[in-house]
Design a protein around this motif. Structure first.
Motif, PDB file in Angstrom:
ATOM      1  N   ALA A   1       0.037   4.324   4.818  1.00 52.46           N
ATOM      2  CA  ALA A   1      -0.591   5.314   3.941  1.00 52.46           C
ATOM      3  C   ALA A   1      -0.474   4.841   2.489  1.00 52.46           C
ATOM      4  CB  ALA A   1       0.080   6.666   4.111  1.00 52.46           C
ATOM      5  N   PRO A   2      -1.551   4.944   1.701  1.00 50.84           N
ATOM      6  CA  PRO A   2      -1.517   4.477   0.305  1.00 50.84           C
ATOM      7  C   PRO A   2      -0.388   5.090  -0.523  1.00 50.84           C
ATOM      8  CG  PRO A   2      -3.759   5.011   0.980  1.00 50.84           C
ATOM      9  CD  PRO A   2      -2.863   5.473   2.083  1.00 50.84           C
ATOM     10  N   SER A   3       0.025   6.294  -0.164  1.00 49.16           N
ATOM     11  CA  SER A   3       1.075   6.963  -0.938  1.00 49.16           C
ATOM     12  C   SER A   3       2.480   6.481  -0.577  1.00 49.16           C
ATOM     13  CB  SER A   3       0.997   8.473  -0.711  1.00 49.16           C
ATOM     14  OG  SER A   3       1.125   8.764   0.680  1.00 49.16           O
ATOM     15  N   ALA A   4       2.589   5.716   0.516  1.00 44.85           N
ATOM     16  CA  ALA A   4       3.917   5.316   0.995  1.00 44.85           C
ATOM     17  C   ALA A   4       4.519   4.161   0.204  1.00 44.85           C
ATOM     18  CB  ALA A   4       3.846   4.938   2.474  1.00 44.85           C
ATOM     19  N   VAL A   5       3.668   3.308  -0.358  1.00 42.07           N
ATOM     20  CA  VAL A   5       4.162   2.118  -1.061  1.00 42.07           C
ATOM     21  C   VAL A   5       3.478   1.995  -2.429  1.00 42.07           C
ATOM     22  CG1 VAL A   5       4.313  -0.405  -1.014  1.00 42.07           C
ATOM     23  CG2 VAL A   5       4.623   0.895   1.098  1.00 42.07           C
ATOM     24  N   THR A   6       4.279   1.704  -3.425  1.00 38.13           N
ATOM     25  CA  THR A   6       3.755   1.441  -4.770  1.00 38.13           C
ATOM     26  C   THR A   6       3.681  -0.060  -4.978  1.00 38.13           C
ATOM     27  OG1 THR A   6       4.736   3.474  -5.641  1.00 38.13           O
ATOM     28  CG2 THR A   6       4.141   1.778  -7.242  1.00 38.13           C
ATOM     29  N   VAL A   7       2.543  -0.537  -5.462  1.00 36.42           N
ATOM     30  CA  VAL A   7       2.337  -1.970  -5.701  1.00 36.42           C
ATOM     31  C   VAL A   7       2.160  -2.206  -7.189  1.00 36.42           C
ATOM     32  CG1 VAL A   7       0.898  -3.977  -5.221  1.00 36.42           C
ATOM     33  CG2 VAL A   7       1.240  -2.234  -3.450  1.00 36.42           C
TER      34      VAL A   7
ATOM     35  N   ARG B   1      -5.481  -1.369   5.464  1.00 37.34           N
ATOM     36  CA  ARG B   1      -6.352  -1.787   6.565  1.00 37.34           C
ATOM     37  C   ARG B   1      -5.605  -2.579   7.636  1.00 37.34           C
ATOM     38  NH1 ARG B   1     -11.999  -4.061   4.752  1.00 37.34           N
ATOM     39  NH2 ARG B   1     -11.875  -2.013   3.774  1.00 37.34           N
ATOM     40  N   THR B   2      -4.770  -3.547   7.219  1.00 43.54           N
ATOM     41  CA  THR B   2      -4.102  -4.409   8.204  1.00 43.54           C
ATOM     42  C   THR B   2      -2.880  -3.747   8.830  1.00 43.54           C
ATOM     43  OG1 THR B   2      -4.825  -6.370   6.982  1.00 43.54           O
ATOM     44  CG2 THR B   2      -3.051  -6.671   8.577  1.00 43.54           C
TER      45      THR B   2
ATOM     46  N   GLN C   1      -3.744  -6.394  -6.992  1.00 44.23           N
ATOM     47  CA  GLN C   1      -3.190  -5.095  -6.610  1.00 44.23           C
ATOM     48  C   GLN C   1      -4.108  -4.371  -5.625  1.00 44.23           C
ATOM     49  OE1 GLN C   1      -3.242  -1.916  -9.545  1.00 44.23           O
ATOM     50  NE2 GLN C   1      -1.133  -1.357  -9.016  1.00 44.23           N
ATOM     51  N   GLU C   2      -5.402  -4.404  -5.889  1.00 45.00           N
ATOM     52  CA  GLU C   2      -6.358  -3.728  -5.013  1.00 45.00           C
ATOM     53  C   GLU C   2      -6.371  -4.357  -3.620  1.00 45.00           C
ATOM     54  OE1 GLU C   2     -10.058  -3.904  -7.047  1.00 45.00           O
ATOM     55  OE2 GLU C   2      -9.555  -2.303  -8.460  1.00 45.00           O
ATOM     56  N   GLU C   3      -6.312  -5.706  -3.553  1.00 45.28           N
ATOM     57  CA  GLU C   3      -6.336  -6.370  -2.250  1.00 45.28           C
ATOM     58  C   GLU C   3      -5.072  -6.068  -1.457  1.00 45.28           C
ATOM     59  OE1 GLU C   3      -6.847 -10.781  -0.192  1.00 45.28           O
ATOM     60  OE2 GLU C   3      -7.508 -10.461  -2.256  1.00 45.28           O
ATOM     61  N   VAL C   4      -3.918  -6.071  -2.133  1.00 46.10           N
ATOM     62  CA  VAL C   4      -2.659  -5.765  -1.446  1.00 46.10           C
ATOM     63  C   VAL C   4      -2.680  -4.341  -0.893  1.00 46.10           C
ATOM     64  CG1 VAL C   4      -0.185  -5.374  -1.782  1.00 46.10           C
ATOM     65  CG2 VAL C   4      -1.251  -7.435  -2.696  1.00 46.10           C
TER      66      VAL C   4
END
Length: 202
Positions: free
Chosen positions: A141-147, A136-137, A126-129
């Motif tokens: 934005a971290p808030s845009a997608v839930t993993v 990074r790639t 989860q952290e790598e995704v």
């Protein structure tokens, strides 16, 4: 896959005797050994099952060439983990000799090597995704997608800026070590894949 294989493979030659093969399997705690020809190319594999069948048939001691299963089912260093796993499942083998472009043995990949990879903790995946793939790639934005990750199964929920990013995000997630499957529940704000044609001047 090259970083998962064992480069120092235990091997035998065509003329290696039955008892020597049995000793090697026991000594190195392995289930099979590749049989190499004079050019270091795998021509077959001798497994524990092959040895047991020979014993049951009471045919006595013999050589690797007479016992082996041939031709050898091999893998290549550029294969993905999924390709190797599917080949093992299809051919019902637990180990695959890995060969280079000339067919020479450069290592062995085993089912246990693949299992260790898939046992990677869900939290690490989860952290790598989130950090490597999305932030990074792709610059998401971290808030845009839930993993969400459960036993290697990744579910992506949320919205990306452009439609063309959706399949790219899925492919990148599939390449993360330990990922078994990616479930795509992503939407997008703008369709940049449609072809827009301008009317030609009269």
């Amino acid at each position: 896959m090259a970083d998962l294989m064992t480069p120092e493979a235990v091997v035998v030659q065509r003329g290696t005797p039955f008892k020597e093969i049995a000793r090697l399997l026991d000594e190195y705690d392995i289930t099979a050994v590749p049989v190499l020809d004079e050019d270091d190319q795998p021509v077959g594999v001798v497994s524990e099952a092959d040895l047991l069948r020979r014993q049951i048939a009471k045919l006595g001691a013999t050589t690797a060439e007479a016992i082996m299963t041939s031709p050898a089912v091999v893998a290549h260093p550029g294969w993905s983990v999924v390709e190797a796993a599917k080949t093992m499942e299809k051919k019902r083998v637990k180990r695959l000799p890995v060969v280079d472009d000339s067919g020479r043995l450069i290592g062995v990949i085993s089912r246990s090597d693949l299992v260790q990879l898939f046992l990677r903790r869900d939290r690490a995946i989860q952290e790598e995704v989130l950090e490597e793939v999305l932030t990074r790639t792709l610059g998401v934005a971290p808030s845009a997608v839930t993993v969400e990750v459960s036993d290697g199964h990744v579910t992506l929920t949320g919205s990306l800026e452009r439609k063309s990013l959706v399949p790219i995000a899925v492919r990148l997630c599939e390449s993360v070590d330990g990922v078994v499957e990616v479930v795509d529940r992503l939407s997008y704000l703008r369709d940049d894949t449609a072809t827009h044609r301008q009317d030609a001047p009269e």
